[in-house]
Design an enzyme around this catalytic site. Structure first.
Site, mmCIF file in Angstrom:
data_model
loop_
_atom_site.group_PDB
_atom_site.id
_atom_site.type_symbol
_atom_site.label_atom_id
_atom_site.label_comp_id
_atom_site.label_asym_id
_atom_site.label_seq_id
_atom_site.Cartn_x
_atom_site.Cartn_y
_atom_site.Cartn_z
ATOM 1 N N ASP A 195 1.026 -1.175 -0.216
ATOM 2 C CA ASP A 195 -0.275 -0.246 0.442
ATOM 3 C C ASP A 195 0.757 1.386 -0.433
ATOM 4 O OD1 ASP A 195 -2.477 1.290 0.095
ATOM 5 O OD2 ASP A 195 -1.886 1.297 2.805
ATOM 6 N N ASP A 197 0.236 5.088 1.067
ATOM 7 C CA ASP A 197 -0.525 6.462 2.213
ATOM 8 C C ASP A 197 -0.366 5.594 3.643
ATOM 9 O OD1 ASP A 197 -2.660 8.590 0.383
ATOM 10 O OD2 ASP A 197 -0.945 7.499 -0.769
ATOM 11 N N GLU A 204 -1.152 10.750 4.907
ATOM 12 C CA GLU A 204 -2.687 9.714 3.732
ATOM 13 C C GLU A 204 -1.948 11.520 2.469
ATOM 14 O OE1 GLU A 204 -4.918 7.491 3.374
ATOM 15 O OE2 GLU A 204 -3.637 6.732 4.811
ATOM 16 N N ARG A 240 -14.948 12.329 -1.127
ATOM 17 C CA ARG A 240 -14.228 13.064 -0.697
ATOM 18 C C ARG A 240 -12.735 13.645 -2.397
ATOM 19 N NH1 ARG A 240 -9.940 8.912 2.403
ATOM 20 N NH2 ARG A 240 -11.011 7.469 0.922
ATOM 21 N N SER A 283 -2.875 0.348 -4.916
ATOM 22 C CA SER A 283 -2.083 2.261 -3.989
ATOM 23 C C SER A 283 -4.122 2.369 -4.047
ATOM 24 C CB SER A 283 -1.878 2.796 -3.809
ATOM 25 O OG SER A 283 -2.177 4.015 -3.180
ATOM 26 N N GLY A 284 -4.686 3.069 -2.918
ATOM 27 C CA GLY A 284 -6.145 3.775 -2.775
ATOM 28 C C GLY A 284 -6.117 5.174 -3.160
ATOM 29 N N LYS A 328 -7.469 -4.021 -4.692
ATOM 30 C CA LYS A 328 -6.259 -4.864 -4.939
ATOM 31 C C LYS A 328 -5.642 -5.578 -4.849
ATOM 32 C CE LYS A 328 -4.711 -0.542 -1.892
ATOM 33 N NZ LYS A 328 -4.756 -0.461 -0.764
ATOM 34 N N ASP A 351 -2.137 -1.318 5.906
ATOM 35 C CA ASP A 351 -2.162 -0.404 7.122
ATOM 36 C C ASP A 351 -4.043 -0.414 6.849
ATOM 37 O OD1 ASP A 351 -2.700 3.187 7.176
ATOM 38 O OD2 ASP A 351 -2.712 2.413 5.134
ATOM 39 N N ASN A 354 -8.605 -1.781 3.554
ATOM 40 C CA ASN A 354 -8.968 -2.576 2.643
ATOM 41 C C ASN A 354 -8.103 -2.880 1.970
ATOM 42 O OD1 ASN A 354 -7.410 0.037 2.900
ATOM 43 N ND2 ASN A 354 -8.056 1.203 0.321
#
Length: 402
Positions: A195, A197, A204, A240, A283-284, A328, A351, A354
């Site tokens: 991941d 962030d 983030e 967001r 990554s998201g 992912k 972390d 997700n």
């Protein structure tokens, strides 16, 4: 009738001790069934399991006399054939590796681990230190970390319960405890997926962009809720992103310039690349920042969300598929298949909630500085040290990396 004797030697270490003792045995053409040696602070413990002919007196007499001349203590422990047979049979029992990570190792940590091992029907075969020798007056990062590895054998009553107990001990004693099956895959990992962030970087990104847009508190609240698994990731991301509509494209580089890498990230990735590992970011977060890390760290794959930009402004939307938990996991399988790598040879690190599907797909899934829910859902967790401590989990020592 043959005799089986365990020769146990202790004393101050110096070059030539093992040579001198085994030469005595060699003079009588003795078979060695097992041998092990460890030196701790120049104090030797040596064990040799030998098989002797019926007339064993001469060799044992000479062996004891030579030990006396060398200034070491020797004890002889006769073994029955039944006991030896039982020992041989135990070789088929499963083996596990327990890795203790902490800023400093305490007796209470060791005692707690040993208690869980014993209560679970396992037996400790060996214990050794993977971290380097630490001067008493050293205070930097390299000196304020420690790792001890246990090799244990047996059939555990309940692996899930063992992991749960280790998680409780970790929280109480400020340490991390990994419990892995000791198999060929543990020593032959080939792909690591991160991941980004709050894993590879200590931020983030969307929160940082939100600060520039003046909506930091609103976005941070949504991010925190999503990381705890309280909101659907796709919905939370769209919500967001919509708050970033109109943000100038130039802000992306401004944010990228201040993003700090996580402690140990560069060392970990450089080491893994030297060892031939394939490195991926799943990554998201956003591709803009992932590609900057790709160039900086030599990462092979980057999959993240692409920000839509029109006329130099963020539109508040993403282009294409959103990389969420399921995506992912799909991408992890896709990369492994493309590289002809078994999922058992994959390490995944993240972390957030997700990240759990990909963590649980990988042979070694690590919740890194994660929320309690994520730690509980993953098989392994690291919360006390930096990313480079993952090297200990694959069995590398500080000495290996010198």
């Amino acid at each position: 009738m043959e005799k089986i004797i365990l020769v146990h030697v202790t004393g101050s270490d110096r070059p030539g001790l093992t040579t001198e003792l085994t030469r005595v045995l060699a003079g009588y053409d003795v078979d060695i069934l097992d041998i092990g040696q460890v030196v701790i602070h120049n104090f030797l413990t040596l064990g040799i399991l030998i098989r002797l002919p019926e007339d064993a007196q001469p060799v044992l007499k000479d062996l004891l006399f030579r030990a006396h001349e060398l200034g070491v203590t020797m004890k002889l422990h006769p073994q029955t054939e039944e006991a030896y047979g039982s020992w041989v049979g135990a070789a088929d029992k499963p083996r596990y590796i327990i890795t203790l990570l902490a800023r400093a190792i305490s007796a209470e940590q060791i005692a707690s681990i040993a208690s869980v091992v014993s209560d679970s029907g396992l037996n400790i075969d060996t214990i050794h230190r993977l971290s380097g020798r630490v001067p008493l007056d050293c205070g930097d990062y390299e000196c304020s970390r420690a790792c001890v590895e246990f090799s244990v054998r047996g059939t555990p009553r309940d692996i899930a319960e063992i992991r749960s107990q280790f998680l409780d001990i970790s929280a109480e004693l400020m340490a991390d405890i990994a419990f892995q099956e000791d198999n060929i895959f543990r020593r032959n990992r080939r792909l690591v997926a991160f991941d980004m962030d709050s894993t590879l970087i200590q931020a983030e990104v969307i929160d940082e962009l939100a600060k520039e847009a003046g909506v930091g508190d609103q976005v941070a609240a949504i991010t925190e809720s999503a990381m705890r698994g309280e909101l659907d990731f796709k919905q939370s991301l769209r919500k967001r992103l919509s708050l970033l509509e109109g943000l100038d494209e130039s802000v992306l580089q401004k944010v990228a310039d201040r993003l700090p890498l996580t402690e140990g990230a560069e060392k970990l990735i450089a080491t893994l690349k030297n060892l031939g590992y394939t490195i991926a970011i799943l990554s998201g977060g956003f591709t803009y920042f992932g590609h900057i890390l790709k160039e900086r760290l030599g990462i092979d794959y980057v999959y993240a969300n692409e920000l839509e930009i029109v006329d130099g402004k963020l539109t508040g939307q993403a282009v294409g598929h959103i990389v969420d938990a399921e995506r992912k996991a799909e991408l992890l399988q896709k990369i492994a298949a493309e590289e002809s790598i078994s999922l058992q040879q994959v390490i995944a690190v993240g972390d957030g909630a997700n990240d759990l599907p990909m963590l649980n797909l990988a042979g070694l899934g690590i919740a890194f500085h994660a929320k309690p829910k994520v730690k509980k859902g993953a098989r392994q967790a690291i919360s006390t040290l930096g990313l480079d401590s993952i090297l200990y989990l694959i069995g590398l020592s500080d000495r290996d990396l010198e």
